[in-house]
Design a protein around this motif. Structure first.
Motif, PDB file in Angstrom:
ATOM      1  N   TRP A  68       0.831  -1.207   0.000  1.00 55.15           N
ATOM      2  CA  TRP A  68       0.000   0.000   0.000  1.00 55.15           C
ATOM      3  C   TRP A  68       0.865   1.257   0.000  1.00 55.15           C
ATOM      4  CZ3 TRP A  68      -4.780   1.020  -1.228  1.00 55.15           C
ATOM      5  CH2 TRP A  68      -5.698  -0.028  -1.263  1.00 55.15           C
ATOM      6  N   ARG A 105       3.685   1.598  -1.549  1.00 51.77           N
ATOM      7  CA  ARG A 105       4.105   1.802  -2.937  1.00 51.77           C
ATOM      8  C   ARG A 105       2.951   2.330  -3.780  1.00 51.77           C
ATOM      9  NH1 ARG A 105       6.946  -3.094  -1.915  1.00 51.77           N
ATOM     10  NH2 ARG A 105       5.300  -4.355  -2.857  1.00 51.77           N
ATOM     11  N   ARG A 106       1.745   1.790  -3.567  1.00 50.59           N
ATOM     12  CA  ARG A 106       0.597   2.237  -4.364  1.00 50.59           C
ATOM     13  C   ARG A 106       0.251   3.698  -4.079  1.00 50.59           C
ATOM     14  NH1 ARG A 106      -4.215  -2.150  -4.525  1.00 50.59           N
ATOM     15  NH2 ARG A 106      -4.911  -0.614  -6.077  1.00 50.59           N
ATOM     16  N   MET A 107       0.519   4.168  -2.866  1.00 48.10           N
ATOM     17  CA  MET A 107       0.166   5.540  -2.501  1.00 48.10           C
ATOM     18  C   MET A 107       1.287   6.533  -2.795  1.00 48.10           C
ATOM     19  SD  MET A 107      -2.891   5.243  -1.552  1.00 48.10           S
ATOM     20  CE  MET A 107      -3.181   6.877  -0.898  1.00 48.10           C
ATOM     21  N   HIS A 108       2.394   6.073  -3.335  1.00 47.75           N
ATOM     22  CA  HIS A 108       3.468   7.015  -3.676  1.00 47.75           C
ATOM     23  C   HIS A 108       2.946   8.004  -4.720  1.00 47.75           C
ATOM     24  CE1 HIS A 108       7.232   8.630  -5.255  1.00 47.75           C
ATOM     25  NE2 HIS A 108       7.828   8.163  -4.172  1.00 47.75           N
ATOM     26  N   PRO A 109       3.216   9.303  -4.560  1.00 47.83           N
ATOM     27  CA  PRO A 109       2.673  10.303  -5.503  1.00 47.83           C
ATOM     28  C   PRO A 109       2.985  10.004  -6.962  1.00 47.83           C
ATOM     29  CG  PRO A 109       3.672  11.392  -3.605  1.00 47.83           C
ATOM     30  CD  PRO A 109       3.983   9.934  -3.472  1.00 47.83           C
ATOM     31  N   ARG A 140       3.270   7.149  -8.376  1.00 46.48           N
ATOM     32  CA  ARG A 140       2.432   6.052  -8.858  1.00 46.48           C
ATOM     33  C   ARG A 140       0.954   6.446  -8.826  1.00 46.48           C
ATOM     34  NH1 ARG A 140       4.967   0.872  -8.636  1.00 46.48           N
ATOM     35  NH2 ARG A 140       7.040   0.904  -7.694  1.00 46.48           N
ATOM     36  N   LEU A 141       0.556   7.174  -7.784  1.00 44.23           N
ATOM     37  CA  LEU A 141      -0.862   7.481  -7.594  1.00 44.23           C
ATOM     38  C   LEU A 141      -1.404   8.357  -8.714  1.00 44.23           C
ATOM     39  CD1 LEU A 141      -3.112   6.935  -5.541  1.00 44.23           C
ATOM     40  CD2 LEU A 141      -2.484   9.089  -4.409  1.00 44.23           C
ATOM     41  N   TYR A 184      -0.793   8.271 -11.849  1.00 41.50           N
ATOM     42  CA  TYR A 184      -1.193   7.444 -12.993  1.00 41.50           C
ATOM     43  C   TYR A 184      -2.522   6.738 -12.720  1.00 41.50           C
ATOM     44  CZ  TYR A 184       3.571   7.953 -14.796  1.00 41.50           C
ATOM     45  OH  TYR A 184       4.758   8.452 -15.278  1.00 41.50           O
ATOM     46  N   ARG A 185      -2.650   6.213 -11.518  1.00 39.36           N
ATOM     47  CA  ARG A 185      -3.836   5.417 -11.197  1.00 39.36           C
ATOM     48  C   ARG A 185      -5.094   6.277 -11.135  1.00 39.36           C
ATOM     49  NH1 ARG A 185      -3.987   0.275  -9.110  1.00 39.36           N
ATOM     50  NH2 ARG A 185      -1.709   0.359  -8.842  1.00 39.36           N
ATOM     51  N   LEU A 186      -4.990   7.498 -10.578  1.00 39.80           N
ATOM     52  CA  LEU A 186      -6.172   8.350 -10.428  1.00 39.80           C
ATOM     53  C   LEU A 186      -6.707   8.824 -11.778  1.00 39.80           C
ATOM     54  CD1 LEU A 186      -5.225  10.564  -7.343  1.00 39.80           C
ATOM     55  CD2 LEU A 186      -6.877   8.688  -7.441  1.00 39.80           C
ATOM     56  N   ASN A 211     -10.842   5.059 -12.272  1.00 41.35           N
ATOM     57  CA  ASN A 211     -11.451   6.153 -11.515  1.00 41.35           C
ATOM     58  C   ASN A 211     -12.811   6.454 -12.144  1.00 41.35           C
ATOM     59  OD1 ASN A 211     -12.234   8.505 -10.245  1.00 41.35           O
ATOM     60  ND2 ASN A 211     -10.290   9.569 -10.573  1.00 41.35           N
TER      61      ASN A 211
END
Length: 777
Positions: free
Chosen positions: A489, A491-495, A497-498, A500-502, A507
């Motif tokens: 988590w 790693r997933r919340m690193h700015p 990485r985040l 790209y995901r958002l 989303n």
């Protein structure tokens, strides 16, 4: 969208809006809305591409078909690396008899494939030249427990396998290491030098303390964070894994104007043409991988903070010293003044650390070539298409020339054939030229500062102290609290990485974006660059970029000033044990007594061979002398010489030819005058016709680069005189009274040294009698 914006009749517009400001504003507003929607759609595609990429088992941006030859996970010391054979593109053919070409990818936070993700790349250039190509890439997650030493041993195993596949070529692989891969292959080559052909390290940091004041902000990072304890903390929070996104984040902070504004604005302002290029690059830039905690700790402690590689202080677990002076292959260092990640001092400082002078390099039989680009950035060194088509294409085309360069230090430049007066003598679009340099001349790029050595040595000591305190007091608690799930988590919340995901289809708020973007594309109204408000937009963008650059310069200068003042304090230096004048802050292997004795012994051995050899040695010695100390001023003479090698020495292999060139250069460097005076002795036994043939051959090679300079022409006249001395005397017709008497022998050539006299055969007259009154020394 256009139907919702009614416009007045055309005939009325000049009266309503006489200067056109209103129409320009409406057109700009419509274009800005359309570009914004298309920009958001590109961001959505980027996020989808990122998620698809990181969920692959073996993500890579390599743009060529490959075949796995060796899996590092199956080695005795398993690692997450692979050896791939690169297949040529459709219609392309490689020649198995040509030298193999190996590219090693950097593992510094990004995913693999950067050395070959475009046709105009390092691999693409080599494939077009017909070389068999191989790629050493990696997987996103390390094998538990793997170390940097394991990775180096794996690369050695891969190179050995490539060499076995191409034994019939008699040429060792050329190896290219980009960025962090550069120091890895240099470590491997120092441990197993016989496996490597020419080595090209592009943008590779080897001397981490080096740097010019005001232009190397990244080297202060370790000191401003208190050393390597932060690395250990992040690895512990990651449950033994270090997120490469932190490394990428450090790179991005170096240029906030590009990271936070220019890169995104470039896409927004050119949204109709820039999307594909942007997505192609972001596929690699956003492909973050992780490193093992033990790996990154070794790198930070021994390289970034400790700077132990360039000073021969690294020792393997089985006791072998990693000394870059053991590398026997020619090393080409390619760097750029526009690179803020690996500036020229960090790419070249290891040469100054290891060698006191060029004679030291020569005695170690090392050939070091460096090329400094003026403007390209760090990624441009091994990604830019223009750099690949120019510098990398020339390096690839001239591997054999670089491989035969005599030991020494050279600077190489690439000039355009079209801009030269002798363009008709150049085969390709560019010409590679070499200029011998001294270590003192190299210092202009390295900008060495002894006071900085003491400061960085202080950082290294404080880093050891802080790391010890962290391991004693905090590490047990952090490791007890961190779990694989919490690390995932984090790693997933690193700015990095985040973001790209958002902005992806995962989303729900992004659902209407593709629909609106499709409608915009169907009714697109692109705006011309001459629109007043578009011009103002460009001006505002430039001002934002300048403002961010000014903030960066202020930040970097403040950090540098703080670092220099803090770690330059005599009290702090004394507290960590660096106060004594006798303490060596930075090891200089080249100045150590045992190494100086080795240099003296090596030079003595070579002097004994000055008068050894025959006409092959004489011809090569003459060529090197005329050309001013190197076998050629550029690639043309070497190509002419290599092509005519069959005339000079038909039975000699290319390896023998290279050895001949290097040996004669050695001898000329050690004792130039004695080496020249021994040429007539080397030609002993040659007929006049053979000597004339040798001179014609020398002239043929020299003509490859055009008319000789006045200095070179004078040297050639000197060579002609020396060859004339070796010409056998023409016997005169015997008089009737001297019938049966042999003609007098030619005057014996006295060798330059006593050693030469012992090595040179003495001429005898017909009948086997020694000449009366001859020199008996």
């Amino acid at each position: 969208m256009n139907s919702l914006m009614p416009t007045p009749p055309t005939a009325v517009l000049p009266f309503v809006d006489p200067f056109g400001f209103g129409r320009a504003a409406c057109d700009y507003w419509r274009d800005a809305l359309e570009r914004s929607m298309l920009y958001m759609d590109v961001m959505r595609l980027r996020g989808n591409q990122y998620l698809e990429h990181i969920e692959q088992t073996k993500p890579s941006v390599l743009g060529f078909e490959t075949e796995v030859l060796m899996d590092g996970r199956e080695l005795p010391r398993p690692v997450n690396y692979e050896l791939l054979r690169v297949a040529p593109p459709e219609g392309g053919v490689t020649d198995p008899q040509m030298r193999p070409f190996v590219v090693v990818d950097p593992r510094a936070g990004h995913g693999p494939g950067i050395g070959g993700f475009k046709p105009d790349s390092e691999i693409g250039i080599a494939l077009r030249a017909g070389h068999p190509c191989y790629f050493i890439g990696f997987l996103p997650y390390p094998v538990p427990g793997q170390t940097v030493e394991d990775v180096v041993e794996a690369e050695i195993a891969f190179l050995r396998h490539v060499g076995e596949r191409h034994q019939e070529t008699c040429e060792k692989p050329m190896v290219v290491g980009n960025c962090q891969a550069g120091w890895q292959i240099m470590m491997a080559a120092s441990l197993e030098p016989d496996l490597f052909g020419p080595i090209l390290i592009a943008g590779a940091p080897l001397s981490y303390w080096a740097g010019e004041h005001g232009r190397a902000p990244m080297r202060y990072t370790g000191g401003m964070s208190g050393g390597s304890w932060m690395t250990a903390l992040l690895s512990d929070l990651g449950a033994g894994l270090f997120d490469g996104a932190f490394l990428v984040q450090n790179f991005e902070r170096l240029n906030p104007a590009n990271t936070w504004w220019h890169k995104q604005y470039r896409l927004y302002s050119r949204i109709d043409t820039e999307a594909s290029r942007y997505l192609e690059f972001e596929r690699w830039w956003g492909g973050h991988v992780v490193l093992g905690g033990e790996e990154i700790q070794y790198i930070v402690d021994n390289l970034f903070v400790g700077n132990r590689l360039s000073t021969a202080q690294l020792v393997t677990s089985d006791g072998r010293r990693i000394d870059l002076r053991n590398v026997r292959s020619p090393v080409v260092v390619f760097c750029s003044r526009g690179d803020d990640i690996t500036p020229p001092p960090q790419a070249l400082g290891w040469v100054r650390d290891l060698y006191e002078g060029v004679e030291d390099i020569i005695a170690n039989e090392q050939t070091i070539v460096y090329c400094v680009h003026d403007t390209t950035g760090h990624l441009g060194i091994f990604v830019s298409g223009s750099v690949s088509r120019k510098e990398h294409a020339e390096f690839t085309a001239n591997m054999d020339y670089i491989d035969v360069l005599p030991p020494g230090l050279y600077e190489t430049t690439v000039s355009s054939a079209a801009e030269r007066s002798d363009a008709e003598l150049i085969e390709r679009d560019y010409l590679l030229e070499f200029t011998p340099r001294t270590v003192e001349e190299l210092d202009r790029e390295v900008q060495h500062c002894p006071e900085d050595d003491t400061r960085f040595a202080t950082v290294a000591r404080i880093s050891e102290i802080n790391l010890g305190l962290y391991r004693l007091f905090l590490q047990p608690w952090i490791r007890a609290l961190a779990t694989p799930e919490s690390a995932k988590w984090m790693r997933r919340m690193h700015p990095n990485r985040l973001g790209y995901r958002l902005l992806s289809d995962r989303n729900p708020l992004m659902v209407p974006v593709p629909v609106l973007a499709e409608r915009v594309r169907a009714e697109r109204h692109p705006l011309g660059e001459d629109n007043l408000f578009r011009v103002i937009e460009s001006i505002v963008s430039d001002q934002i970029t300048r403002g961010l650059n000014a903030w960066r310069d202020l930040r970097d200068s403040s950090i540098e000033r703080l670092f220099l003042d803090l770690y330059g304090q005599p009290l702090l230096q004394a507290l960590v044990g660096l106060g004594g004048d006798a303490h060596v802050h930075r090891r200089r292997p080249g100045a150590e007594p045992e190494h100086l004795r080795f240099i003296e012994r090596r030079q003595s051995e070579l002097r004994e061979h000055i008068a050894e050899g025959g006409h092959h040695e004489a011809v090569m010695r003459a060529l090197i002398h005329v050309l001013g100390g190197a076998p050629a001023t550029d690639e043309r003479n070497f190509k002419r010489l290599r092509t005519s090698r069959s005339e000079l020495e038909p039975a000699a292999s290319l390896a023998d030819f290279k050895r001949l060139v290097r040996d004669q250069f050695f001898i000329l460097t050690l004792d130039h005058q004695a080496a020249l005076e021994a040429i007539p002795a080397l030609l002993e036994g040659q007929t006049a016709a053979q000597i004339d043939e040798h001179l014609a051959h020398i002239e043929h090679v020299l003509a490859a680069s055009g008319e000789l300079s006045e200095h070179a022409a004078d040297r050639f006249e000197h060579i002609k005189a020396l060859f004339a001395q070796a010409r056998p005397a023409t016997p005169s017709l015997p008089s009737p009274g001297d019938a049966g008497t042999a003609p007098a022998p030619a005057a014996a050539i006295k060798p330059a040294t006593a050693t030469a006299a012992r090595k040179t055969k003495r001429a005898k007259p017909a009948g086997g009698r020694a000449p009366e009154g001859g020199d008996k020394s």
